[in-house]
Scaffold this motif. Structure first.
Motif, PDB file in Angstrom:
ATOM      1  N   MET A   1       0.855  -1.173   0.000  1.00 59.45           N
ATOM      2  CA  MET A   1       0.000   0.000   0.000  1.00 59.45           C
ATOM      3  C   MET A   1       0.902   1.237   0.000  1.00 59.45           C
ATOM      4  O   MET A   1       1.815   1.350   0.796  1.00 59.45           O
ATOM      5  N   ALA A   2       0.627   2.156  -0.883  1.00 59.82           N
ATOM      6  CA  ALA A   2       1.412   3.385  -0.978  1.00 59.82           C
ATOM      7  C   ALA A   2       0.995   4.359   0.121  1.00 59.82           C
ATOM      8  O   ALA A   2      -0.120   4.305   0.642  1.00 59.82           O
ATOM      9  N   ARG A   3       1.907   5.282   0.433  1.00 59.61           N
ATOM     10  CA  ARG A   3       1.624   6.296   1.440  1.00 59.61           C
ATOM     11  C   ARG A   3       2.292   7.604   1.038  1.00 59.61           C
ATOM     12  O   ARG A   3       3.312   7.606   0.362  1.00 59.61           O
ATOM     13  N   VAL A   4       1.688   8.695   1.522  1.00 56.00           N
ATOM     14  CA  VAL A   4       2.258  10.022   1.326  1.00 56.00           C
ATOM     15  C   VAL A   4       2.260  10.710   2.682  1.00 56.00           C
ATOM     16  O   VAL A   4       1.224  10.770   3.358  1.00 56.00           O
ATOM     17  N   ASP A   5       3.429  11.205   3.086  1.00 59.25           N
ATOM     18  CA  ASP A   5       3.548  11.943   4.342  1.00 59.25           C
ATOM     19  C   ASP A   5       3.361  13.430   4.059  1.00 59.25           C
ATOM     20  O   ASP A   5       3.993  13.968   3.157  1.00 59.25           O
ATOM     21  N   TYR A   6       2.509  14.059   4.848  1.00 54.35           N
ATOM     22  CA  TYR A   6       2.300  15.505   4.777  1.00 54.35           C
ATOM     23  C   TYR A   6       2.775  16.095   6.098  1.00 54.35           C
ATOM     24  O   TYR A   6       2.384  15.624   7.160  1.00 54.35           O
ATOM     25  N   TYR A   7       3.603  17.115   6.005  1.00 53.89           N
ATOM     26  CA  TYR A   7       4.136  17.727   7.218  1.00 53.89           C
ATOM     27  C   TYR A   7       4.012  19.234   7.100  1.00 53.89           C
ATOM     28  O   TYR A   7       4.586  19.838   6.200  1.00 53.89           O
ATOM     29  N   GLN A   8       3.230  19.816   7.978  1.00 48.53           N
ATOM     30  CA  GLN A   8       2.980  21.261   7.991  1.00 48.53           C
ATOM     31  C   GLN A   8       2.528  21.746   6.615  1.00 48.53           C
ATOM     32  O   GLN A   8       2.964  22.793   6.140  1.00 48.53           O
ATOM     33  N   ASP A   9       1.655  20.969   5.991  1.00 47.36           N
ATOM     34  CA  ASP A   9       1.138  21.276   4.656  1.00 47.36           C
ATOM     35  C   ASP A   9      -0.334  21.673   4.787  1.00 47.36           C
ATOM     36  O   ASP A   9      -1.171  20.844   5.157  1.00 47.36           O
ATOM     37  N   PRO A  10      -0.689  22.936   4.494  1.00 49.89           N
ATOM     38  CA  PRO A  10      -2.081  23.365   4.640  1.00 49.89           C
ATOM     39  C   PRO A  10      -3.041  22.632   3.699  1.00 49.89           C
ATOM     40  O   PRO A  10      -4.245  22.625   3.930  1.00 49.89           O
ATOM     41  N   ILE A  36      16.662   2.010   6.705  1.00 49.00           N
ATOM     42  CA  ILE A  36      16.001   1.289   5.618  1.00 49.00           C
ATOM     43  C   ILE A  36      15.592   2.290   4.546  1.00 49.00           C
ATOM     44  O   ILE A  36      15.476   3.481   4.806  1.00 49.00           O
ATOM     45  N   ARG A  37      15.373   1.787   3.354  1.00 46.44           N
ATOM     46  CA  ARG A  37      14.713   2.566   2.305  1.00 46.44           C
ATOM     47  C   ARG A  37      13.364   1.913   2.108  1.00 46.44           C
ATOM     48  O   ARG A  37      13.261   0.753   1.716  1.00 46.44           O
ATOM     49  N   ARG A  38      12.319   2.669   2.431  1.00 47.40           N
ATOM     50  CA  ARG A  38      10.955   2.146   2.472  1.00 47.40           C
ATOM     51  C   ARG A  38      10.445   1.808   1.072  1.00 47.40           C
ATOM     52  O   ARG A  38      10.748   2.503   0.118  1.00 47.40           O
ATOM     53  N   THR A  39       9.636   0.772   0.988  1.00 43.70           N
ATOM     54  CA  THR A  39       9.024   0.418  -0.297  1.00 43.70           C
ATOM     55  C   THR A  39       7.777   1.243  -0.578  1.00 43.70           C
ATOM     56  O   THR A  39       7.416   1.432  -1.737  1.00 43.70           O
ATOM     57  N   ASP A  40       7.123   1.774   0.464  1.00 45.17           N
ATOM     58  CA  ASP A  40       5.839   2.456   0.247  1.00 45.17           C
ATOM     59  C   ASP A  40       5.977   3.918  -0.154  1.00 45.17           C
ATOM     60  O   ASP A  40       5.053   4.489  -0.720  1.00 45.17           O
ATOM     61  N   ASN A  41       7.118   4.562   0.151  1.00 46.94           N
ATOM     62  CA  ASN A  41       7.278   5.975  -0.244  1.00 46.94           C
ATOM     63  C   ASN A  41       8.676   6.295  -0.768  1.00 46.94           C
ATOM     64  O   ASN A  41       8.964   7.450  -1.067  1.00 46.94           O
ATOM     65  N   ASP A  42       9.551   5.298  -0.822  1.00 47.61           N
ATOM     66  CA  ASP A  42      10.902   5.419  -1.375  1.00 47.61           C
ATOM     67  C   ASP A  42      11.822   6.311  -0.546  1.00 47.61           C
ATOM     68  O   ASP A  42      12.878   6.716  -1.010  1.00 47.61           O
ATOM     69  N   LEU A  43      11.449   6.635   0.695  1.00 45.82           N
ATOM     70  CA  LEU A  43      12.287   7.466   1.561  1.00 45.82           C
ATOM     71  C   LEU A  43      13.123   6.584   2.487  1.00 45.82           C
ATOM     72  O   LEU A  43      12.738   5.462   2.818  1.00 45.82           O
ATOM     73  N   TYR A  44      14.256   7.137   2.917  1.00 43.25           N
ATOM     74  CA  TYR A  44      15.061   6.460   3.926  1.00 43.25           C
ATOM     75  C   TYR A  44      14.456   6.748   5.289  1.00 43.25           C
ATOM     76  O   TYR A  44      13.890   7.809   5.537  1.00 43.25           O
ATOM     77  N   SER A  45      14.585   5.778   6.194  1.00 47.11           N
ATOM     78  CA  SER A  45      13.962   5.889   7.505  1.00 47.11           C
ATOM     79  C   SER A  45      14.672   4.978   8.492  1.00 47.11           C
ATOM     80  O   SER A  45      15.379   4.049   8.093  1.00 47.11           O
TER      81      SER A  45
END
Length: 157
Positions: A1-10, A36-45
């Protein structure tokens, strides 16, 4: 399942759930950080995930790190509790979670690096090399707090 993180985004969608989750800041004897490099958003974490019913929070840390990295850990302290309502995570199934994550320091006690369905890369990273990685600001904050060896746990105010 894909995900998108929103941070301080109106323009972020409104949260419709909150889930207890953990992240783990793990360093080896050489001071390298488990990433790790996440599969759901391609970011390192740093590794982490949601608590399961019937599970203690400490076991959640151990399970999530093992599932995502192959490394066995022992949680040793709480770095912080991250509950910023300005950070929401939208999933492709329509769930939009408000952040609720407890970040633990953990020490490696065994295992071998491996990827999983949640991690397409797993590495021990030199602290000086973290700046070159594409890391979400909320995760970068946890890493910064961990590296500071703060005298008490951080919490979102």
């Amino acid at each position: 399942m894909a995900r998108v993180d929103y941070y301080q985004d109106p323009n972020a969608p409104k949260a419709n759930s909150i889930v207890v989750a953990v992240t783990a800041f793990v360093q080896d004897d050489a001071g390298r950080v488990l990433m790790i490099r996440r599969t759901d958003n391609d970011l390192y974490s740093i590794p982490g995930g949601a608590q399961d019913l019937g599970e203690s929070i400490g076991h959640t840390v151990v399970r999530e790190v093992k599932e995502e990295t192959g490394i066995d850990v022992e949680p040793t302290e709480i770095i912080g509790v991250y509950t910023d309502p300005a950070h929401v995570i939208a999933y492709s199934d329509g769930e939009v979670r408000q952040e609720f994550s407890i970040c633990f320091r953990a020490r490696p006690v065994g295992g071998e690096l491996r990827t999983s369905s949640e991690s397409k890369e797993v590495h021990w990273v030199e602290p000086g090399d973290l700046g070159a990685l594409n890391i979400h600001p909320s995760i970068r904050l946890r890493i910064e707090h961990a590296m500071q060896n703060r005298p008490s746990a951080y919490f979102t105010w």
